[in-house]
Design a protein around this motif. Structure first.
Motif, PDB file in Angstrom:
ATOM      1  N   LEU A   1       0.790  -1.255  -0.087  1.00  0.00           N
ATOM      2  CA  LEU A   1      -0.065  -0.059   0.107  1.00  0.00           C
ATOM      3  C   LEU A   1       0.993   1.283  -0.044  1.00  0.00           C
ATOM      4  CD1 LEU A   1      -2.027  -2.369   0.829  1.00  0.00           C
ATOM      5  CD2 LEU A   1      -3.084  -0.551   2.497  1.00  0.00           C
ATOM      6  N   CYS A   2       0.486   2.184  -0.634  1.00  0.00           N
ATOM      7  CA  CYS A   2       1.477   3.490  -0.898  1.00  0.00           C
ATOM      8  C   CYS A   2       0.783   4.609  -1.113  1.00  0.00           C
ATOM      9  CB  CYS A   2       2.339   3.224  -1.937  1.00  0.00           C
ATOM     10  SG  CYS A   2       1.585   2.894  -3.819  1.00  0.00           S
ATOM     11  N   ASP A   3       0.993   5.918  -0.337  1.00  0.00           N
ATOM     12  CA  ASP A   3       0.523   7.253  -0.598  1.00  0.00           C
ATOM     13  C   ASP A   3       1.034   7.280  -2.120  1.00  0.00           C
ATOM     14  OD1 ASP A   3      -0.402   9.751  -0.086  1.00  0.00           O
ATOM     15  OD2 ASP A   3       1.651  10.212  -0.088  1.00  0.00           O
ATOM     16  N   ILE A   4       0.575   8.429  -2.894  1.00  0.00           N
ATOM     17  CA  ILE A   4       0.980   8.730  -4.073  1.00  0.00           C
ATOM     18  C   ILE A   4       1.816   9.979  -4.132  1.00  0.00           C
ATOM     19  CG2 ILE A   4       0.267   9.604  -6.176  1.00  0.00           C
ATOM     20  CD1 ILE A   4      -2.075   8.057  -6.348  1.00  0.00           C
ATOM     21  N   ASP A   5       1.343  11.215  -3.527  1.00  0.00           N
ATOM     22  CA  ASP A   5       2.186  12.515  -3.801  1.00  0.00           C
ATOM     23  C   ASP A   5       3.270  12.588  -2.815  1.00  0.00           C
ATOM     24  OD1 ASP A   5       0.616  14.336  -5.687  1.00  0.00           O
ATOM     25  OD2 ASP A   5      -1.120  13.523  -4.358  1.00  0.00           O
ATOM     26  N   ASP A   6       4.427  12.662  -3.406  1.00  0.00           N
ATOM     27  CA  ASP A   6       5.896  12.854  -2.869  1.00  0.00           C
ATOM     28  C   ASP A   6       6.301  11.428  -2.163  1.00  0.00           C
ATOM     29  OD1 ASP A   6       6.222  15.578  -3.418  1.00  0.00           O
ATOM     30  OD2 ASP A   6       4.843  15.987  -1.921  1.00  0.00           O
ATOM     31  N   THR A   7       5.388  10.495  -2.445  1.00  0.00           N
ATOM     32  CA  THR A   7       5.949   9.036  -1.936  1.00  0.00           C
ATOM     33  C   THR A   7       6.388   8.287  -3.098  1.00  0.00           C
ATOM     34  OG1 THR A   7       4.458   8.922  -0.059  1.00  0.00           O
ATOM     35  CG2 THR A   7       5.138   6.899  -1.032  1.00  0.00           C
TER      36      THR A   7
END
Length: 258
Positions: free
Chosen positions: A19-25
């Motif tokens: 699972l991952c954040d999108i912006d700046d990740t």
């Protein structure tokens, strides 16, 4: 916190979902780089199910689930999940999403933020949203910084709304849900009795803290640094590089250890 390079083979082999954040990740300066996008494909081809967990709007999430190598996408900070089944997009809506005159209430919150914090503005992607309002403090100039974001959040909370600070927006909504509650619900729908045993989460900002706190295996890319002191729940691992480069390097390490 541990350096991600210290992840063991046993830990790496336990991961069935990233699972991952999108912006700046996984993005860098607002762009999804070739390296980070290739990392998503590498995970997909290794049989690991990728689920972006983002504050971005429904319109973006519709594209992501159709065109990226992902199993599903959790959008608008947990309001919904979009996923594909037999070629058709399906929607899993959080049971606590607010009903009634939600847009009217959010309009009042939006106006209070715009009046109370000079220079803030509605996010450029607001037209594609269904369940929340995003106030931009750091995606486009003028860049206002974390202190302004905290002021925006406090206004929202004072008006009875939920509010979370990302690296670029303050997202605000009505309803008792967030990223982690939706992640737990959706993974349980897929048959995971205890999602904590099979997930590795990547994030970069304060709105990822509930995910850091819930999942025993979580990793922040290096640009988490300005926020670390404010986090009660810190990530398990820390990437050696920032943003998409950090994500891509961690994926390379993860797959090598498997």
């Amino acid at each position: 916190m541990r350096d991600f390079e210290s992840i063991t083979s046993g830990e790496a082999r336990s991961v069935r979902y990233v699972l991952c954040d999108i912006d700046d990740t996984i993005t860098t300066d607002g762009k999804l780089t070739a390296r980070a996008y290739s990392a998503l494909w590498d995970l997909h081809e290794a049989g690991i199910r990728v689920i972006p967990v983002t504050g971005r709007p429904a319109g973006w999430c519709d594209l992501i689930v159709r065109q990226w190598p992902v199993y599903a996408v959790i959008g608008e900070n947990g309001a919904f999940v979009y996923y594909l089944k037999e070629g058709h997009k399906r929607v899993f809506l959080h049971p606590s999403v607010a009903t009634g005159d939600v847009q009217g209430r959010l309009e009042q919150v939006k106006q209070a933020c715009l009046k109370g914090v000079p220079g803030c503005r509605v996010s450029g992607d607001q037209f594609a949203r269904i369940y929340d309002v995003a106030i931009d403090f750091n995606e486009e100039p003028p860049y206002l910084g974390l202190a302004a974001a905290e002021q925006i959040r406090d206004i929202c909370v004072k008006m009875g709304a939920q509010a979370k600070i990302s690296s670029i927006h303050v997202n605000t909504w009505y309803g008792d849900y967030d990223k982690v509650s939706m992640a737990k619900l959706f993974l349980q729908e897929t048959g995971e009795t205890d999602p904590r045993e099979s997930v590795l989460f990547f994030g970069d900002s304060p709105n990822d803290e509930p995910m850091f706190g819930y999942f025993p295996m979580s990793c922040a890319v290096a640009n988490i640094a300005p926020f670390l002191e404010k986090l009660s729940h810190k990530p398990t691992f820390l990437a050696g590089q920032q943003s998409g480069a950090g994500f891509a390097q961690c994926v390379k390490t993860l797959l090598a250890r498997r």
